[in-house]
Scaffold this active site. Structure first.
Site, mmCIF file in Angstrom:
data_model
loop_
_atom_site.group_PDB
_atom_site.id
_atom_site.type_symbol
_atom_site.label_atom_id
_atom_site.label_comp_id
_atom_site.label_asym_id
_atom_site.label_seq_id
_atom_site.Cartn_x
_atom_site.Cartn_y
_atom_site.Cartn_z
ATOM 1 N N GLU A 139 -3.962 -14.974 7.917
ATOM 2 C CA GLU A 139 -4.492 -14.496 6.642
ATOM 3 C C GLU A 139 -5.744 -15.313 6.379
ATOM 4 O O GLU A 139 -5.682 -16.492 6.016
ATOM 5 C CB GLU A 139 -3.466 -14.713 5.525
ATOM 6 N N HIS A 146 2.271 -8.019 -0.100
ATOM 7 C CA HIS A 146 2.925 -8.493 -1.326
ATOM 8 C C HIS A 146 1.959 -9.081 -2.348
ATOM 9 O O HIS A 146 2.400 -9.647 -3.350
ATOM 10 C CB HIS A 146 3.979 -9.533 -0.927
ATOM 11 N N ASP A 147 0.671 -8.997 -2.079
ATOM 12 C CA ASP A 147 -0.331 -9.518 -3.024
ATOM 13 C C ASP A 147 -1.223 -8.411 -3.582
ATOM 14 O O ASP A 147 -2.138 -8.700 -4.360
ATOM 15 C CB ASP A 147 -1.269 -10.522 -2.319
ATOM 16 N N ASP A 153 6.564 -16.158 8.479
ATOM 17 C CA ASP A 153 5.426 -16.582 7.684
ATOM 18 C C ASP A 153 5.367 -18.101 7.750
ATOM 19 O O ASP A 153 6.380 -18.762 7.537
ATOM 20 C CB ASP A 153 5.679 -16.151 6.220
ATOM 21 N N ASP A 166 -0.384 -18.257 6.562
ATOM 22 C CA ASP A 166 -0.819 -18.110 5.175
ATOM 23 C C ASP A 166 -2.144 -18.860 4.941
ATOM 24 O O ASP A 166 -2.321 -19.970 5.448
ATOM 25 C CB ASP A 166 0.278 -18.713 4.292
HETATM 26 C C1 NOJ Z 1 -1.152 -15.994 0.219
HETATM 27 C C2 NOJ Z 1 0.175 -15.330 0.056
HETATM 28 O O1 NOJ Z 1 0.086 -14.044 0.614
HETATM 29 C C3 NOJ Z 1 0.477 -15.329 -1.413
HETATM 30 O O2 NOJ Z 1 1.579 -14.527 -1.742
HETATM 31 C C4 NOJ Z 1 0.700 -16.743 -1.852
HETATM 32 O O3 NOJ Z 1 0.881 -16.756 -3.250
HETATM 33 C C5 NOJ Z 1 -0.505 -17.609 -1.485
HETATM 34 N N1 NOJ Z 1 -1.008 -17.371 -0.176
HETATM 35 C C6 NOJ Z 1 -0.159 -19.066 -1.567
HETATM 36 O O4 NOJ Z 1 0.680 -19.424 -0.507
#
Ligand code: NOJ
Length: 545
Positions: A267, A328-329, A100, A200
């Site tokens: 992402e 994870h989000d 990541d 990210d």
């Molecule tokens: C996206 C990530 O997937 C998330 O977990 C993170 O909190 C934010 N970006 C900030 O880096």
């Protein structure tokens, strides 16, 4: 000329969230030694490429997405020697590694930011985005978390910008030194042999240099695949800038000289047009982007058919779609199915048999359940920001606030703490049922874990599943989705019954049953599909051995 057979187009990705995978030293937090001890099981499942959420040095306020040193391992996860060993052992097992990479921002504890903040004349000042403003933010930009992205620094009396949380200041990519520095970080890891990066919030890399106000929008709530209109703002000037599209190409070009042929998966969020811009009009930008449509699926055949057809139209080969059920989000998909394993199998069969890269989040293979931790008690900084929103209300509104709930530790067996730790787990483990653990499912022919294993295996065995073209097939049964994958050597046909009633489909063609689940059958003249069942047929001649 694009090579349609590049390895990353054909792979499948398994995401490990290091905090929650396997603890080896009893501190209740997962670590690299722990992951090492599970590599054989990961391989056994059939995993090809492992993506690790960050394990670099970090204060951990956003659990690693706030980096304080990009080239060192956080001691809570282990040492660089552990990391080198981990990469070696992964490669030895013929799997690949994706790290990541949080290029958009650092932690506010990163030495660069500490320097930058120390004075207006510090050489690192311009590493971040600083603006004047007297008692008022420099403009109306709202960050991804729904508040002004501007943060006042009383010492130098200026505002710095953060498109996520205020302890995550955004780097200034208009400064060539920032680019150079981040490219050096990529080089550091590429030289260690990593096979790719997950980028990210890459859609946030560049901000408008005129700092113009964003226009008004009627939309309030963001969705996983659309952050660019939210909180009553069209984020025209702080997300998805053309400079970010061009930067995608620059990063691709930079990494492509490495012999392991690494790839980038971004992402990003926005319309298909935006996603395509990140991929590049000549397919020369990010190799892949996450496509989040499956995160908010409607469980019916039409939804999935439309999605396949849309992807074939908008992202025809050599564009390679991705199919993401969770991360994870996001709320775990099993929860959205009310825990129904039959339905889960259907979704997974869709995800693995479609043309594209399936992305699996750890625990999905055992139907790992969501937690029920309230927003008030959340460790997640997003939960902390929205402490007083009751969980039932955020659930009702369909917004996901406390991400602790999708990050609960992996359940390996029914021993204490599910085999995750000998100590006190950093997040609650919840009730452990043997049949919801890896060891409880591995040897059960009908388990979800076995289903995932078969899916991984089928993809590995059949070129046509990995790289063949895709056509949807009409069945005149509105609850049945059917599609075909074809290449010069083979044809594979998939049937999935999303309905609550059994379906019989006349089938006179030749075809060999490769896999069936949920009680589906093929007889001489017919396919029989009980509710929420599916099957995969081989229609062609030979397979890859
Ligand atoms: C996206 C990530 O997937 C998330 O977990 C993170 O909190 C934010 N970006 C900030 O880096």
């Amino acid at each position: 000329m694009e090579n349609k057979m590049e390895w990353w187009r054909q792979t499948s990705i398994y995401q490990i969230y290091p905090w929650s995978f396997q603890d080896s030293n009893g501190d209740g937090i997962g670590d690299l030694q722990g992951i090492l001890s599970r590599l054989d099981e990961i391989k056994d499942l059939g995993v090809e490429t492992i993506w690790f959420s960050p394990f670099y040095v970090s204060p951990g306020e956003d659990f690693g997405y706030d980096i304080a040193d990009y080239t060192k391992i956080d001691p809570r996860f282990g040492t660089m020697a552990d990391c080198d060993r981990l990469f070696k052992e992964i490669h030895k097992r013929k799997m690949r590694v994706v790290l990541d990479m949080v290029m958009n921002h650092t932690s506010d504890k990163h030495p660069w930011f500490i320097e930058s903040k120390s004075s207006k004349t510090n050489p690192k000042r311009d590493f971040y985005i600083w603006r004047k403003g007297t008692n008022k933010a420099p403009n109306n930009w709202i960050s991804m978390v729904g508040k002004s992205g501007w943060n006042y620094d009383s010492q130098t009396k200026e505002y710095y910008y953060s498109n996520f949380l205020s302890f995550q200041p955004d780097l200034n990519y208009r400064n060539p030194k920032v680019k150079q520095t981040m490219f050096a970080v990529l080089d550091f890891w590429l030289k260690k042999g990593v096979d790719g990066f997950r980028l990210d919030i890459f859609n946030s890399i560049f901000k408008d240099e005129r700092f113009l106000d964003n226009p008004f929008s009627f939309r309030f709530f963001p969705t996983p695949d659309n952050h660019d209109e939210a909180f009553f703002q069209k984020k025209q000037y702080n997300l998805n800038l053309p400079e970010s599209f061009s930067f995608a190409k620059e990063v691709r070009k930079h990494i492509s000289k490495y012999k392991q042929k690494p790839f980038l998966i971004g992402e990003v969020s926005g319309s298909d047009l935006v996603l395509k811009s990140f991929l590049g009009e000549k397919v020369d930008g990010l190799n892949l982007v996450f496509q989040f449509e499956l995160i908010h699926f409607s469980y019916n055949a039409k939804f999935f058919k439309d999605l396949l057809e849309k992807n074939e139209k908008v992202f025809p080969s050599p564009y390679t779609p991705t199919y993401v059920l969770g991360n994870h989000d996001q709320r775990r998909y099993i929860d959205r199915l009310g825990g129904d394993i039959r339905k889960a199998k259907l979704l997974v069969c869709f995800q693995f048999m479609a043309r594209g890269v399936p992305v699996v989040y750890y625990g999905e293979e055992i139907g790992r359940k969501e937690g029920r931790i309230s927003n008030f008690f959340g460790k997640d900084p997003i939960a902390k920001l929205n402490r007083f929103v009751p969980l039932f209300l955020s659930n009702l509104l369909g917004i996901y606030i406390n991400r602790d709930n999708c990050r609960l530790p992996m359940l390996w067996d029914d021993s204490n703490n599910g085999g995750f730790t000998n100590g006190k787990s950093w997040l609650p483990i919840g009730v452990i049922q043997k049949e919801e653990t890896v060891s409880g499912q591995k040897n059960e022919p009908d388990s979800l874990w076995k289903h995932y294993q078969t899916m991984f295996l089928l993809r590995k065995k059949w070129d046509v599943i990995r790289v063949g073209s895709l056509q949807t097939i009409s069945t005149d049964k509105k609850n049945v989705l059917s599609f075909q994958r074809s290449d010069k050597k083979n044809k594979i046909r998939v049937y999935l019954n999303f309905g609550n009633n059994p379906e019989q489909i006349g089938f006179k063609e030749k075809g060999k049953l490769l896999y069936s689940f949920g009680g589906s059958e093929k007889t001489e003249n017919e396919l029989f599909l009980p509710p929420h069942s599916g099957l995969v047929l081989e229609m062609g001649l030979s397979s890859k051995q």
